[in-house]
Scaffold this motif. Structure first.
Motif, PDB file in Angstrom:
ATOM      1  N   THR A  15      22.865  25.501  42.545  1.00  0.00           N
ATOM      2  CA  THR A  15      23.400  26.643  41.794  1.00  0.00           C
ATOM      3  C   THR A  15      24.893  26.534  41.516  1.00  0.00           C
ATOM      4  OG1 THR A  15      23.695  27.858  43.860  1.00  0.00           O
ATOM      5  CG2 THR A  15      21.656  28.238  42.658  1.00  0.00           C
ATOM      6  N   LYS A  16      25.634  25.815  42.371  1.00  0.00           N
ATOM      7  CA  LYS A  16      27.086  25.718  42.180  1.00  0.00           C
ATOM      8  C   LYS A  16      27.589  24.374  42.686  1.00  0.00           C
ATOM      9  CE  LYS A  16      28.417  27.706  46.653  1.00  0.00           C
ATOM     10  NZ  LYS A  16      27.138  27.321  47.252  1.00  0.00           N
ATOM     11  N   ILE A  17      28.721  23.972  42.141  1.00  0.00           N
ATOM     12  CA  ILE A  17      29.427  22.777  42.615  1.00  0.00           C
ATOM     13  C   ILE A  17      30.793  23.236  43.102  1.00  0.00           C
ATOM     14  CG2 ILE A  17      30.501  20.594  41.920  1.00  0.00           C
ATOM     15  CD1 ILE A  17      28.123  20.142  40.073  1.00  0.00           C
ATOM     16  N   VAL A  18      31.122  22.884  44.336  1.00  0.00           N
ATOM     17  CA  VAL A  18      32.370  23.332  44.961  1.00  0.00           C
ATOM     18  C   VAL A  18      33.188  22.124  45.409  1.00  0.00           C
ATOM     19  CG1 VAL A  18      33.400  24.675  46.839  1.00  0.00           C
ATOM     20  CG2 VAL A  18      31.282  25.468  45.780  1.00  0.00           C
ATOM     21  N   ALA A  19      34.467  22.136  45.073  1.00  0.00           N
ATOM     22  CA  ALA A  19      35.416  21.125  45.551  1.00  0.00           C
ATOM     23  C   ALA A  19      36.483  21.825  46.384  1.00  0.00           C
ATOM     24  CB  ALA A  19      36.059  20.385  44.378  1.00  0.00           C
ATOM     25  N   ILE A  20      36.713  21.329  47.600  1.00  0.00           N
ATOM     26  CA  ILE A  20      37.729  21.914  48.480  1.00  0.00           C
ATOM     27  C   ILE A  20      38.716  20.827  48.894  1.00  0.00           C
ATOM     28  CG2 ILE A  20      38.158  23.013  50.710  1.00  0.00           C
ATOM     29  CD1 ILE A  20      35.679  24.537  50.504  1.00  0.00           C
ATOM     30  N   VAL A  32      43.437  24.424  54.024  1.00  0.00           N
ATOM     31  CA  VAL A  32      42.725  24.366  52.746  1.00  0.00           C
ATOM     32  C   VAL A  32      43.726  24.751  51.664  1.00  0.00           C
ATOM     33  CG1 VAL A  32      40.898  25.363  51.337  1.00  0.00           C
ATOM     34  CG2 VAL A  32      40.476  24.886  53.744  1.00  0.00           C
ATOM     35  N   LEU A  33      43.986  23.810  50.767  1.00  0.00           N
ATOM     36  CA  LEU A  33      45.039  24.008  49.782  1.00  0.00           C
ATOM     37  C   LEU A  33      44.513  24.380  48.407  1.00  0.00           C
ATOM     38  CD1 LEU A  33      47.058  20.923  50.912  1.00  0.00           C
ATOM     39  CD2 LEU A  33      47.711  23.289  51.302  1.00  0.00           C
ATOM     40  N   GLY A  34      43.266  24.114  48.156  1.00  0.00           N
ATOM     41  CA  GLY A  34      42.724  24.440  46.845  1.00  0.00           C
ATOM     42  C   GLY A  34      41.209  24.465  46.853  1.00  0.00           C
ATOM     43  N   VAL A  35      40.638  25.355  46.063  1.00  0.00           N
ATOM     44  CA  VAL A  35      39.187  25.476  45.937  1.00  0.00           C
ATOM     45  C   VAL A  35      38.834  25.533  44.463  1.00  0.00           C
ATOM     46  CG1 VAL A  35      37.152  26.869  46.484  1.00  0.00           C
ATOM     47  CG2 VAL A  35      39.062  26.790  48.088  1.00  0.00           C
ATOM     48  N   GLY A  36      37.821  24.770  44.063  1.00  0.00           N
ATOM     49  CA  GLY A  36      37.316  24.821  42.700  1.00  0.00           C
ATOM     50  C   GLY A  36      35.817  25.050  42.727  1.00  0.00           C
ATOM     51  N   LYS A  37      35.332  25.869  41.821  1.00  0.00           N
ATOM     52  CA  LYS A  37      33.911  26.199  41.798  1.00  0.00           C
ATOM     53  C   LYS A  37      33.418  26.238  40.362  1.00  0.00           C
ATOM     54  CE  LYS A  37      30.768  29.910  43.268  1.00  0.00           C
ATOM     55  NZ  LYS A  37      30.695  31.235  43.897  1.00  0.00           N
ATOM     56  N   ALA A  38      32.258  25.631  40.135  1.00  0.00           N
ATOM     57  CA  ALA A  38      31.665  25.642  38.790  1.00  0.00           C
ATOM     58  C   ALA A  38      30.160  25.818  38.915  1.00  0.00           C
ATOM     59  CB  ALA A  38      31.981  24.339  38.062  1.00  0.00           C
ATOM     60  N   LYS A  39      29.559  26.416  37.882  1.00  0.00           N
ATOM     61  CA  LYS A  39      28.114  26.569  37.878  1.00  0.00           C
ATOM     62  C   LYS A  39      27.471  25.199  37.738  1.00  0.00           C
ATOM     63  CE  LYS A  39      24.379  29.259  35.869  1.00  0.00           C
ATOM     64  NZ  LYS A  39      23.975  30.273  34.886  1.00  0.00           N
ATOM     65  N   SER A  40      26.441  24.947  38.555  1.00  0.00           N
ATOM     66  CA  SER A  40      25.743  23.663  38.526  1.00  0.00           C
ATOM     67  C   SER A  40      24.639  23.736  37.478  1.00  0.00           C
ATOM     68  CB  SER A  40      25.157  23.360  39.910  1.00  0.00           C
ATOM     69  OG  SER A  40      24.539  22.100  39.910  1.00  0.00           O
ATOM     70  N   LEU A  41      24.766  22.921  36.441  1.00  0.00           N
ATOM     71  CA  LEU A  41      23.826  23.010  35.317  1.00  0.00           C
ATOM     72  C   LEU A  41      22.825  21.864  35.280  1.00  0.00           C
ATOM     73  CD1 LEU A  41      26.412  24.022  32.554  1.00  0.00           C
ATOM     74  CD2 LEU A  41      24.835  25.532  33.788  1.00  0.00           C
ATOM     75  N   GLY A  42      23.075  20.787  36.004  1.00  0.00           N
ATOM     76  CA  GLY A  42      22.202  19.617  35.872  1.00  0.00           C
ATOM     77  C   GLY A  42      21.503  19.212  37.151  1.00  0.00           C
ATOM     78  N   VAL A  43      21.378  20.141  38.120  1.00  0.00           N
ATOM     79  CA  VAL A  43      20.761  19.811  39.402  1.00  0.00           C
ATOM     80  C   VAL A  43      19.584  20.751  39.651  1.00  0.00           C
ATOM     81  CG1 VAL A  43      21.138  19.543  41.888  1.00  0.00           C
ATOM     82  CG2 VAL A  43      23.004  19.069  40.289  1.00  0.00           C
ATOM     83  N   HIS A  44      18.457  20.177  40.051  1.00  0.00           N
ATOM     84  CA  HIS A  44      17.259  20.972  40.354  1.00  0.00           C
ATOM     85  C   HIS A  44      16.735  20.586  41.731  1.00  0.00           C
ATOM     86  CE1 HIS A  44      13.610  23.272  39.728  1.00  0.00           C
ATOM     87  NE2 HIS A  44      12.864  22.201  39.972  1.00  0.00           N
TER      88      HIS A  44
END
Length: 454
Positions: A15-20, A32-44
């Motif tokens: 459902t999501k891709i997270v980079a920390i 923890v200096l930065g967090v990025g989050k995006a909707k996961s569109l190509g994973v089932h």
């Protein structure tokens, strides 16, 4: 500040891709200096099924993490799950040339490399070779053989295996997103790093990570990994059941699950309803919260029964293998109301919700509070351990504190919410609800693969 001081955990979920992004500070703690989050569109169900969409999602998450941390990201430690993952037990040994010399880390690596040469089923590849207990000559049940003398070094191993194609697809997505894959780690092992204590691992505990597409399980006893598996069902299938059972769109089904879903129907009142706005002028729809809970309960019980099957496969109900610390529920699916009570009843073990912020201090914005970040934080911790080993500065095993320094406005509107004009309202009415029926260190081989391609 140089990039080699930092580590990055990349959680490629259904459902999501997270980079920390994080690093160790002068006191040995993790920032923890930065967090990025995006909707996961190509994973089932934990498996990449659309390369280009997955690459784009990874780029989006990494770009946001770079922006919030101010650090360029090049290397990442990536998590892997999926229904293709399986595990097995294996024993192997080596005969040492000079038994007068004490056993070193090199001897253990030689033994591990020997295990990695095991013949797997066609299309499979070894992901992890995890030592459990060692035997030196006639002495058994040794957890740390380094420094001992002996001719024959033997060990029991927990071997984690996955489909080569799925592993290559993840590696390709990371590679084409402009990143280098530092390591590939089984996601339940990463989650366990973030939410389990050493005492729990010693006493016996099962971590159940309920993600969007899969439910990942890892069982520890005597501080040793004993069993791992991936169940190909997660929170996403509960959303699908709500969508079909209530005849509503997926967006509303997900919001219903998050805001009003409960795992125990008996705790919901018959007379409480939620109103869902109709589509394009159609009349609004009323849904009983008890009916909603019945839909959720049916699927959650099925998942927990599968968890029970895995606990039995390990032998968790035997006296010697009993899980004294019970179950730790984590992942986004563990946010479901009353899940802990249902897990207690279904499995017979005490359970708790595992929050990754047990390791987070000074998390002012509570960005990492939710259990859905447990895997990403665990991957960051694993990446930092790899850097420590390379630099010869490995930290002692103790509870790690993470200092959260992410800017306040980052990810401010991540929680799912209905738009104002579509906000469901809970209404009370004395009506009988209608009953509805109800019907997821192979790095050498990965690098070699890309070298051959290039």
């Amino acid at each position: 500040m140089e990039n080699h001081q930092y580590s990055v955990g990349l959680d490629i979920g259904t459902t999501k891709i997270v980079a920390i992004v994080g690093r160790r500070n002068a006191h040995g703690k993790i920032e923890v200096l930065g967090v990025g989050k995006a909707k996961s569109l190509g994973v089932h169900k934990g498996i990449v099924n659309n390369i280009s969409q997955t690459i784009q999602s990874i780029k989006s998450a990494v770009a946001e993490a770079q922006s919030s941390s101010g650090v360029p990201i090049h290397k990442v430690t990536v998590g892997i799950a999926g229904k293709h993952i399986r595990s097995l037990q294996h024993s192997d040994y080596i005969m040492r040339e000079n038994p007068d010399q004490y056993i070193t880390e090199d001897d253990i690596e030689v033994l591990k490399e020997q295990v990695k040469k095991l013949v797997m089923l066609p299309g499979e590849e070894i992901i992890h070779v995890l030592p459990q207990e060692y035997k030196v000559d006639s002495e058994g049940e040794i957890q740390e053989p380094i420094g001992m003398h002996g001719k024959r070094l033997e060990a029991n191993f927990h071997v984690v295996v996955g489909q080569m194609g799925s592993i290559r697809n993840i590696a390709r997505c990371v590679h084409e997103a402009g990143l280098e894959m530092e390591a590939l780690t089984l996601e339940p092992l990463a989650s366990s790093e973030a939410v389990l204590t050493k005492e729990e691992k010693e006493a016996g505990v099962a971590i159940v990570d309920i993600g969007g597409g899969t439910t990942d399980i890892a069982i520890f006893k005597d501080n040793i990994i004993r069993h791992t598996c991936v169940i190909p069902y997660g929170g996403g299938i509960i959303t699908d059941d709500i969508k079909e059972g209530c005849s509503i769109i997926e967006k509303h089904a997900e919001q219903l699950k998050v805001k009003f879903g409960s795992a125990v129907p008996d705790l919901e009142k018959d007379s409480t309803f939620v109103t869902i706005p109709g589509l394009h002028g159609r009349p609004d729809k009323e849904i009983s919260l008890k009916t909603l809970a019945q839909i959720v309960n049916a699927r959650v019980e099925e998942i927990l029964e599968m968890v029970n099957t895995e606990l039995k496969a390990y032998g968790a109900f035997e006296q010697k293998k009993k899980l004294i610390a019970g179950i730790v529920l984590t992942g986004g699916g563990s946010n479901l109301r009353n899940l802990r009570q249902l897990a207690n009843y279904t499995t017979g073990f005490d359970s708790r919700i595992g929050f990754a912020n047990e390791y987070v201090v000074n998390d002012k914005n509570q960005l990492l509070k939710g259990p859905e970040f447990a895997t990403a934080i665990g991957l960051l911790m694993e990446s930092l351990k790899i850097r420590d080993r390379k630099n010869g500065t490995e930290q002692p095993e103790e509870k790690v504190e993470i200092i959260e320094t992410v800017p306040e406005n980052t990810m401010a509107a991540e929680q799912p919410e209905f738009r104002t004009e579509e906000q469901p309202e809970i209404q009370t009415a004395k009506r009988k609800p209608n009953r509805l029926t109800i019907g997821e260190k192979i790095m050498a081989s990965v690098k070699k693969f890309f070298e051959e391609v290039e």
